[in-house]
Design a protein around this motif. Structure first.
Motif, PDB file in Angstrom:
ATOM      1  N   GLN A   1      40.380 -48.792  38.493  1.00 23.72           N
ATOM      2  CA  GLN A   1      41.342 -47.964  39.226  1.00 23.72           C
ATOM      3  C   GLN A   1      40.678 -46.656  39.625  1.00 23.72           C
ATOM      4  OE1 GLN A   1      45.033 -47.408  37.054  1.00 23.72           O
ATOM      5  NE2 GLN A   1      44.792 -49.386  36.076  1.00 23.72           N
ATOM      6  N   LEU A   2      40.937 -46.230  40.817  1.00 21.28           N
ATOM      7  CA  LEU A   2      40.469 -44.937  41.301  1.00 21.28           C
ATOM      8  C   LEU A   2      41.713 -44.137  41.665  1.00 21.28           C
ATOM      9  CD1 LEU A   2      38.118 -43.107  41.995  1.00 21.28           C
ATOM     10  CD2 LEU A   2      38.066 -44.148  44.253  1.00 21.28           C
ATOM     11  N   TRP A   3      41.992 -43.102  40.896  1.00 17.71           N
ATOM     12  CA  TRP A   3      43.246 -42.374  41.035  1.00 17.71           C
ATOM     13  C   TRP A   3      43.217 -41.289  42.100  1.00 17.71           C
ATOM     14  CZ3 TRP A   3      43.210 -41.839  35.086  1.00 17.71           C
ATOM     15  CH2 TRP A   3      43.536 -43.067  34.520  1.00 17.71           C
ATOM     16  N   GLU A   4      42.037 -40.957  42.613  1.00 22.10           N
ATOM     17  CA  GLU A   4      41.919 -39.960  43.692  1.00 22.10           C
ATOM     18  C   GLU A   4      42.445 -38.582  43.281  1.00 22.10           C
ATOM     19  OE1 GLU A   4      40.540 -40.519  46.817  1.00 22.10           O
ATOM     20  OE2 GLU A   4      40.057 -42.574  46.334  1.00 22.10           O
ATOM     21  N   ILE A   5      42.394 -38.272  42.007  1.00 22.90           N
ATOM     22  CA  ILE A   5      42.761 -36.932  41.552  1.00 22.90           C
ATOM     23  C   ILE A   5      41.561 -36.324  40.830  1.00 22.90           C
ATOM     24  CG2 ILE A   5      45.255 -37.242  41.409  1.00 22.90           C
ATOM     25  CD1 ILE A   5      44.955 -37.959  38.497  1.00 22.90           C
ATOM     26  N   LEU A   6      41.442 -35.027  40.916  1.00 22.33           N
ATOM     27  CA  LEU A   6      40.328 -34.349  40.263  1.00 22.33           C
ATOM     28  C   LEU A   6      40.533 -34.377  38.767  1.00 22.33           C
ATOM     29  CD1 LEU A   6      39.968 -31.227  42.580  1.00 22.33           C
ATOM     30  CD2 LEU A   6      38.635 -33.327  42.628  1.00 22.33           C
ATOM     31  N   SER A   7      39.517 -34.758  38.056  1.00 14.50           N
ATOM     32  CA  SER A   7      39.614 -34.772  36.604  1.00 14.50           C
ATOM     33  C   SER A   7      39.114 -33.437  36.062  1.00 14.50           C
ATOM     34  CB  SER A   7      38.774 -35.912  36.031  1.00 14.50           C
ATOM     35  OG  SER A   7      37.411 -35.672  36.278  1.00 14.50           O
TER      36      SER A   7
ATOM     37  N   LYS B   1      35.004 -32.287  49.871  1.00 13.81           N
ATOM     38  CA  LYS B   1      35.597 -33.491  49.293  1.00 13.81           C
ATOM     39  C   LYS B   1      35.244 -33.499  47.808  1.00 13.81           C
ATOM     40  CE  LYS B   1      37.027 -35.301  53.173  1.00 13.81           C
ATOM     41  NZ  LYS B   1      38.427 -35.469  53.465  1.00 13.81           N
ATOM     42  N   PRO B   2      36.076 -34.120  46.956  1.00 15.35           N
ATOM     43  CA  PRO B   2      35.797 -34.118  45.516  1.00 15.35           C
ATOM     44  C   PRO B   2      34.474 -34.789  45.173  1.00 15.35           C
ATOM     45  CG  PRO B   2      38.016 -34.914  45.972  1.00 15.35           C
ATOM     46  CD  PRO B   2      37.320 -34.805  47.282  1.00 15.35           C
ATOM     47  N   ALA B   3      33.715 -34.155  44.310  1.00 17.84           N
ATOM     48  CA  ALA B   3      32.488 -34.749  43.791  1.00 17.84           C
ATOM     49  C   ALA B   3      32.811 -35.664  42.614  1.00 17.84           C
ATOM     50  CB  ALA B   3      31.510 -33.656  43.373  1.00 17.84           C
ATOM     51  N   PHE B   4      33.914 -35.424  41.925  1.00 22.27           N
ATOM     52  CA  PHE B   4      34.368 -36.223  40.789  1.00 22.27           C
ATOM     53  C   PHE B   4      35.856 -36.478  40.931  1.00 22.27           C
ATOM     54  CE2 PHE B   4      30.885 -33.627  39.183  1.00 22.27           C
ATOM     55  CZ  PHE B   4      30.083 -34.582  38.584  1.00 22.27           C
ATOM     56  N   VAL B   5      36.287 -37.675  40.609  1.00 16.20           N
ATOM     57  CA  VAL B   5      37.712 -38.001  40.565  1.00 16.20           C
ATOM     58  C   VAL B   5      37.988 -38.852  39.324  1.00 16.20           C
ATOM     59  CG1 VAL B   5      38.160 -37.855  43.041  1.00 16.20           C
ATOM     60  CG2 VAL B   5      37.422 -40.021  42.059  1.00 16.20           C
ATOM     61  N   ALA B   6      39.238 -38.873  38.898  1.00 16.41           N
ATOM     62  CA  ALA B   6      39.623 -39.638  37.716  1.00 16.41           C
ATOM     63  C   ALA B   6      39.836 -41.108  38.072  1.00 16.41           C
ATOM     64  CB  ALA B   6      40.903 -39.071  37.120  1.00 16.41           C
ATOM     65  N   GLY B   7      39.648 -41.945  37.075  1.00 14.91           N
ATOM     66  CA  GLY B   7      39.873 -43.372  37.232  1.00 14.91           C
ATOM     67  C   GLY B   7      39.474 -44.090  35.963  1.00 14.91           C
ATOM     68  N   VAL B   8      39.498 -45.408  35.998  1.00  8.67           N
ATOM     69  CA  VAL B   8      39.068 -46.215  34.864  1.00  8.67           C
ATOM     70  C   VAL B   8      38.227 -47.379  35.365  1.00  8.67           C
ATOM     71  CG1 VAL B   8      41.000 -45.622  33.356  1.00  8.67           C
ATOM     72  CG2 VAL B   8      41.212 -47.553  34.888  1.00  8.67           C
ATOM     73  N   PRO B   9      37.297 -47.844  34.544  1.00 12.43           N
ATOM     74  CA  PRO B   9      36.468 -48.981  34.953  1.00 12.43           C
ATOM     75  C   PRO B   9      37.272 -50.284  34.899  1.00 12.43           C
ATOM     76  CG  PRO B   9      35.937 -48.337  32.719  1.00 12.43           C
ATOM     77  CD  PRO B   9      36.912 -47.319  33.247  1.00 12.43           C
ATOM     78  N   PRO B  10      36.705 -51.362  35.410  1.00  8.29           N
ATOM     79  CA  PRO B  10      37.386 -52.665  35.318  1.00  8.29           C
ATOM     80  C   PRO B  10      37.700 -53.025  33.870  1.00  8.29           C
ATOM     81  CG  PRO B  10      35.506 -52.801  36.792  1.00  8.29           C
ATOM     82  CD  PRO B  10      35.447 -51.457  36.137  1.00  8.29           C
ATOM     83  N   ASP B  11      38.827 -53.683  33.658  1.00  7.97           N
ATOM     84  CA  ASP B  11      39.229 -54.112  32.318  1.00  7.97           C
ATOM     85  C   ASP B  11      40.116 -55.346  32.426  1.00  7.97           C
ATOM     86  OD1 ASP B  11      41.687 -53.144  33.177  1.00  7.97           O
ATOM     87  OD2 ASP B  11      41.726 -51.442  31.822  1.00  7.97           O
ATOM     88  N   TYR B  12      40.770 -55.689  31.344  1.00  2.00           N
ATOM     89  CA  TYR B  12      41.629 -56.867  31.283  1.00  2.00           C
ATOM     90  C   TYR B  12      42.764 -56.807  32.309  1.00  2.00           C
ATOM     91  CZ  TYR B  12      44.938 -60.266  29.361  1.00  2.00           C
ATOM     92  OH  TYR B  12      45.817 -61.296  29.204  1.00  2.00           O
ATOM     93  N   PHE B  13      43.279 -55.612  32.577  1.00  2.00           N
ATOM     94  CA  PHE B  13      44.431 -55.452  33.468  1.00  2.00           C
ATOM     95  C   PHE B  13      44.055 -55.348  34.937  1.00  2.00           C
ATOM     96  CE2 PHE B  13      45.653 -53.715  29.335  1.00  2.00           C
ATOM     97  CZ  PHE B  13      46.739 -54.534  29.049  1.00  2.00           C
ATOM     98  N   SER B  14      42.839 -54.905  35.217  1.00  2.00           N
ATOM     99  CA  SER B  14      42.412 -54.726  36.601  1.00  2.00           C
ATOM    100  C   SER B  14      40.928 -55.051  36.728  1.00  2.00           C
ATOM    101  CB  SER B  14      42.674 -53.281  37.056  1.00  2.00           C
ATOM    102  OG  SER B  14      42.151 -53.073  38.339  1.00  2.00           O
ATOM    103  N   ALA B  15      40.632 -56.137  37.406  1.00  2.00           N
ATOM    104  CA  ALA B  15      39.239 -56.581  37.547  1.00  2.00           C
ATOM    105  C   ALA B  15      38.396 -55.601  38.357  1.00  2.00           C
ATOM    106  CB  ALA B  15      39.208 -57.954  38.199  1.00  2.00           C
ATOM    107  N   THR B  16      39.044 -54.806  39.191  1.00  2.00           N
ATOM    108  CA  THR B  16      38.300 -53.856  40.026  1.00  2.00           C
ATOM    109  C   THR B  16      38.362 -52.433  39.501  1.00  2.00           C
ATOM    110  OG1 THR B  16      40.226 -53.542  41.450  1.00  2.00           O
ATOM    111  CG2 THR B  16      38.646 -55.236  42.111  1.00  2.00           C
TER     112      THR B  16
END
Length: 72
Positions: free
Chosen positions: A61-67, A44-59
């Motif tokens: 985003q976890l994109w489930e793709i390998l960065s 399973k991936p040890a690292f995946v792409a995403g962004v921390p909480p911000d103005y647009f999304s309080a939670t």
């Protein structure tokens, strides 16, 4: 990339920066070459792409793709 860069430069187009490259976990690249990616003991991936909480999304985003950091 050399051929593309030369083609563009001859036409007055300059390429700057980089192109982000993401790979889906269930892609052929990962399953045919798992040694190139940082996967855990269960493959399973040890690292995946995403962004921390911000103005647009309080939670966030976890994109489930390998960065790119997931590639050895």
């Amino acid at each position: 990339m050399g051929v593309l860069r030369k083609y563009c430069n001859e036409r007055g187009i300059r390429i700057i920066g980089d192109i982000p490259y993401y790979v889906n976990y269930d892609s052929a690249e990962v399953w045919t070459n798992p040694q190139l990616f940082k996967l855990d003991e269960n493959k399973k991936p040890a690292f995946v792409a995403g962004v921390p909480p911000d103005y647009f999304s309080a939670t966030g985003q976890l994109w489930e793709i390998l960065s790119i950091t997931g590639i050895k």
